[in-house]
Write a protein that holds these residues in place. Structure first.
Motif, PDB file in Angstrom:
ATOM      1  N   SER A  85      -1.741  14.779  -4.400  1.00  0.00           N
ATOM      2  CA  SER A  85      -2.954  15.521  -4.068  1.00  0.00           C
ATOM      3  C   SER A  85      -2.521  16.866  -3.518  1.00  0.00           C
ATOM      4  O   SER A  85      -1.730  16.929  -2.572  1.00  0.00           O
ATOM      5  CB  SER A  85      -3.782  14.749  -3.034  1.00  0.00           C
ATOM      6  OG  SER A  85      -4.932  15.469  -2.669  1.00  0.00           O
ATOM      7  N   VAL A  86      -3.024  17.959  -4.102  1.00  0.00           N
ATOM      8  CA  VAL A  86      -2.546  19.275  -3.722  1.00  0.00           C
ATOM      9  C   VAL A  86      -3.650  20.312  -3.897  1.00  0.00           C
ATOM     10  O   VAL A  86      -4.426  20.254  -4.852  1.00  0.00           O
ATOM     11  CB  VAL A  86      -1.293  19.659  -4.552  1.00  0.00           C
ATOM     12  CG1 VAL A  86      -1.591  19.650  -6.036  1.00  0.00           C
ATOM     13  CG2 VAL A  86      -0.727  20.985  -4.120  1.00  0.00           C
ATOM     14  N   ARG A 129       1.236   9.823  -2.390  1.00  0.00           N
ATOM     15  CA  ARG A 129       1.349   8.402  -2.071  1.00  0.00           C
ATOM     16  C   ARG A 129       2.476   7.862  -2.951  1.00  0.00           C
ATOM     17  O   ARG A 129       2.282   7.671  -4.146  1.00  0.00           O
ATOM     18  CB  ARG A 129       0.037   7.670  -2.358  1.00  0.00           C
ATOM     19  CG  ARG A 129      -1.107   8.023  -1.418  1.00  0.00           C
ATOM     20  CD  ARG A 129      -2.363   7.252  -1.810  1.00  0.00           C
ATOM     21  NE  ARG A 129      -3.491   7.510  -0.948  1.00  0.00           N
ATOM     22  CZ  ARG A 129      -3.816   6.788   0.132  1.00  0.00           C
ATOM     23  NH1 ARG A 129      -3.064   5.738   0.456  1.00  0.00           N
ATOM     24  NH2 ARG A 129      -4.870   7.079   0.856  1.00  0.00           N
ATOM     25  N   ARG A 130       3.631   7.641  -2.368  1.00  0.00           N
ATOM     26  CA  ARG A 130       4.800   7.197  -3.130  1.00  0.00           C
ATOM     27  C   ARG A 130       4.912   5.685  -3.067  1.00  0.00           C
ATOM     28  O   ARG A 130       4.954   5.103  -1.978  1.00  0.00           O
ATOM     29  CB  ARG A 130       6.071   7.851  -2.592  1.00  0.00           C
ATOM     30  CG  ARG A 130       7.344   7.435  -3.334  1.00  0.00           C
ATOM     31  CD  ARG A 130       8.468   8.415  -3.083  1.00  0.00           C
ATOM     32  NE  ARG A 130       8.125   9.717  -3.650  1.00  0.00           N
ATOM     33  CZ  ARG A 130       8.789  10.844  -3.390  1.00  0.00           C
ATOM     34  NH1 ARG A 130       9.845  10.825  -2.575  1.00  0.00           N
ATOM     35  NH2 ARG A 130       8.407  11.979  -3.943  1.00  0.00           N
ATOM     36  N   HIS A 164      -4.775   2.214  -4.391  1.00  0.00           N
ATOM     37  CA  HIS A 164      -3.531   2.748  -3.817  1.00  0.00           C
ATOM     38  C   HIS A 164      -2.499   1.660  -3.538  1.00  0.00           C
ATOM     39  O   HIS A 164      -1.506   1.909  -2.845  1.00  0.00           O
ATOM     40  CB  HIS A 164      -3.791   3.562  -2.543  1.00  0.00           C
ATOM     41  CG  HIS A 164      -4.908   4.553  -2.664  1.00  0.00           C
ATOM     42  ND1 HIS A 164      -4.900   5.559  -3.611  1.00  0.00           N
ATOM     43  CD2 HIS A 164      -6.078   4.675  -1.978  1.00  0.00           C
ATOM     44  CE1 HIS A 164      -6.019   6.260  -3.484  1.00  0.00           C
ATOM     45  NE2 HIS A 164      -6.739   5.746  -2.525  1.00  0.00           N
ATOM     46  N   HIS A 165      -2.698   0.477  -4.077  1.00  0.00           N
ATOM     47  CA  HIS A 165      -1.701  -0.579  -3.972  1.00  0.00           C
ATOM     48  C   HIS A 165      -0.865  -0.636  -5.253  1.00  0.00           C
ATOM     49  O   HIS A 165      -1.393  -0.484  -6.357  1.00  0.00           O
ATOM     50  CB  HIS A 165      -2.352  -1.944  -3.753  1.00  0.00           C
ATOM     51  CG  HIS A 165      -2.741  -2.219  -2.342  1.00  0.00           C
ATOM     52  ND1 HIS A 165      -3.941  -1.808  -1.810  1.00  0.00           N
ATOM     53  CD2 HIS A 165      -2.069  -2.870  -1.346  1.00  0.00           C
ATOM     54  CE1 HIS A 165      -4.019  -2.199  -0.544  1.00  0.00           C
ATOM     55  NE2 HIS A 165      -2.896  -2.850  -0.235  1.00  0.00           N
ATOM     56  N   LEU A 166       0.427  -0.875  -5.079  1.00  0.00           N
ATOM     57  CA  LEU A 166       1.335  -1.149  -6.188  1.00  0.00           C
ATOM     58  C   LEU A 166       1.553  -2.653  -6.263  1.00  0.00           C
ATOM     59  O   LEU A 166       1.820  -3.300  -5.239  1.00  0.00           O
ATOM     60  CB  LEU A 166       2.676  -0.453  -5.989  1.00  0.00           C
ATOM     61  CG  LEU A 166       3.653  -0.673  -7.149  1.00  0.00           C
ATOM     62  CD1 LEU A 166       3.481   0.425  -8.184  1.00  0.00           C
ATOM     63  CD2 LEU A 166       5.098  -0.730  -6.670  1.00  0.00           C
ATOM     64  N   LEU A 223       0.835  -1.190   0.000  1.00  0.00           N
ATOM     65  CA  LEU A 223       0.000   0.000   0.000  1.00  0.00           C
ATOM     66  C   LEU A 223       0.871   1.242   0.000  1.00  0.00           C
ATOM     67  O   LEU A 223       1.821   1.351   0.783  1.00  0.00           O
ATOM     68  CB  LEU A 223      -0.897  -0.001   1.234  1.00  0.00           C
ATOM     69  CG  LEU A 223      -1.823   1.198   1.418  1.00  0.00           C
ATOM     70  CD1 LEU A 223      -2.881   1.237   0.320  1.00  0.00           C
ATOM     71  CD2 LEU A 223      -2.494   1.124   2.797  1.00  0.00           C
ATOM     72  N   ALA A 224       0.572   2.180  -0.896  1.00  0.00           N
ATOM     73  CA  ALA A 224       1.273   3.468  -0.932  1.00  0.00           C
ATOM     74  C   ALA A 224       0.583   4.418   0.049  1.00  0.00           C
ATOM     75  O   ALA A 224      -0.537   4.872  -0.208  1.00  0.00           O
ATOM     76  CB  ALA A 224       1.255   4.040  -2.337  1.00  0.00           C
ATOM     77  N   ARG A 225       1.230   4.696   1.141  1.00  0.00           N
ATOM     78  CA  ARG A 225       0.634   5.536   2.184  1.00  0.00           C
ATOM     79  C   ARG A 225       0.973   7.009   1.961  1.00  0.00           C
ATOM     80  O   ARG A 225       2.035   7.328   1.434  1.00  0.00           O
ATOM     81  CB  ARG A 225       1.117   5.090   3.562  1.00  0.00           C
ATOM     82  CG  ARG A 225       0.637   3.688   3.938  1.00  0.00           C
ATOM     83  CD  ARG A 225       1.109   3.281   5.323  1.00  0.00           C
ATOM     84  NE  ARG A 225       0.538   1.997   5.721  1.00  0.00           N
ATOM     85  CZ  ARG A 225       1.028   0.823   5.408  1.00  0.00           C
ATOM     86  NH1 ARG A 225       2.140   0.754   4.672  1.00  0.00           N
ATOM     87  NH2 ARG A 225       0.451  -0.296   5.808  1.00  0.00           N
ATOM     88  N   PRO A 226       0.081   7.920   2.391  1.00  0.00           N
ATOM     89  CA  PRO A 226       0.321   9.357   2.198  1.00  0.00           C
ATOM     90  C   PRO A 226       1.553   9.836   2.960  1.00  0.00           C
ATOM     91  O   PRO A 226       1.835   9.377   4.074  1.00  0.00           O
ATOM     92  CB  PRO A 226      -0.951  10.009   2.753  1.00  0.00           C
ATOM     93  CG  PRO A 226      -1.985   8.924   2.735  1.00  0.00           C
ATOM     94  CD  PRO A 226      -1.236   7.651   2.993  1.00  0.00           C
TER      95      PRO A 226
END
Length: 303
Positions: A56-57, A35-36, A223-225, A22-25
């Motif tokens: 997100s900005v 989310r990298r 949001h998963h890689l 999971l790519a967390r914020p």
């Protein structure tokens, strides 16, 4: 894009998922959130990919003036718009569905800031350049949403940012051979997508949940890689849920070269990184225009 050998895909030769997380914020830039998934401690580098951020900005946050050298950035807007400015005098906005494929080459200093109210969302992918291309002149390829190659069949829609899918080919030229596909699957749909046999590939899920590589696998959510294994001629995906599934499939030919990275600079040796730092600090060898340049957004924010 150079020609590559492609094959049809069946369940028995679909690439398996070998790793997922999971790519967390996390905070990035000036008040922005990303989310990298590539470029973090679990996955520093996936040749030829350096970074993948889902960003997100909201104004006044953003990504003020910053440099790059030695690679390409691909910015793909999912919601809203961002304005890009650089020290060569280029300025413009990319909106929902638009993309910008920027070759930093020997050096660029630019800013990326929200162009409208509300939350702006998108993806930014960093693709490494081979040593023979690292010091070329910067350039841009920008495509408006209406001009992105697109195809639909049997509940599957694909936007072909780079490469080929469902018989449609992107006009983008990729120095590092790359495929970048934005798939949407309706409930009950499935897709089989070839991947060149020697390439590394991954999936990043944007919306919904899907089953990847093996029909008996557990569903994976947004949001998963997913890193795909090297065996197999492509990828098979099923949407067995009651909601739409959206994901990107990205693949690239590995460069097989040494990688030395210092923040926004990516070269092949520490000596080249040291020289890059000197060039940037001295505004020389590609960074000359940085000496007297500031973006309008940075001036407004007081940087």
């Amino acid at each position: 894009m150079p020609e590559t050998q492609m094959y049809s895909v069946s369940s028995k030769d679909s690439r398996p998922v070998v790793k997922k997380f999971l790519a967390r914020p996390q905070p990035e830039g000036f008040g922005a959130t990303v989310r990298r998934s590539i470029g973090r401690f679990e996955l520093k580098y996936f040749d030829p990919f350096l970074v993948l951020d889902e960003f997100s900005v909201s104004a006044p946050a953003g990504f003020p003036d910053h440099p790059h050298r030695g690679f390409e950035t691909v910015t793909y807007m999912l919601q809203g718009a961002v304005t890009h400015e650089d020290f060569e005098g280029h300025k413009g906005s990319i909106e929902t569905g638009d993309l910008q494929w920027m070759t930093a080459g020997r050096g660029i200093v630019h800013s990326e800031m929200p162009a409208s109210n509300g939350t702006q969302k998108g993806l930014q992918l960093w693709i490494n350049l081979s040593s023979k291309y690292k010091m070329i002149e910067p350039r841009y390829q920008e495509i408006r949403s209406k001009d992105v190659a697109e195809a639909a069949k049997d509940g599957v829609n694909v936007r072909v940012i780079a490469g080929e899918a469902l018989g449609i080919t992107s006009p983008i030229y990729t120095r590092t051979p790359t495929m970048y596909l934005d798939f949407s699957l309706k409930p009950g749909a499935q897709v089989r997508q070839p991947i060149p046999v020697s390439w590394n590939a991954f999936v990043y899920i944007l919306e919904g949940e899907g089953i990847f590589g093996n029909s008996h696998s557990s569903p994976t959510t947004a949001h998963h890689l997913l890193l795909l294994g090297s065996s197999g001629y492509g990828l098979e995906v099923w949407n067995k849920s009651s909601k739409s599934l959206r994901f990107i499939l990205v693949g690239g030919e590995p460069l097989g070269e040494p990688v030395v990275q210092f923040g926004p600079f990516v070269m092949n040796s520490q000596e080249e990184i040291d020289r890059t730092m000197e060039d940037y600090e001295n505004c020389s060898n590609g960074f000359e225009k940085a000496r007297h340049w500031k973006s309008e957004s940075s001036v407004f924010l007081g940087f």
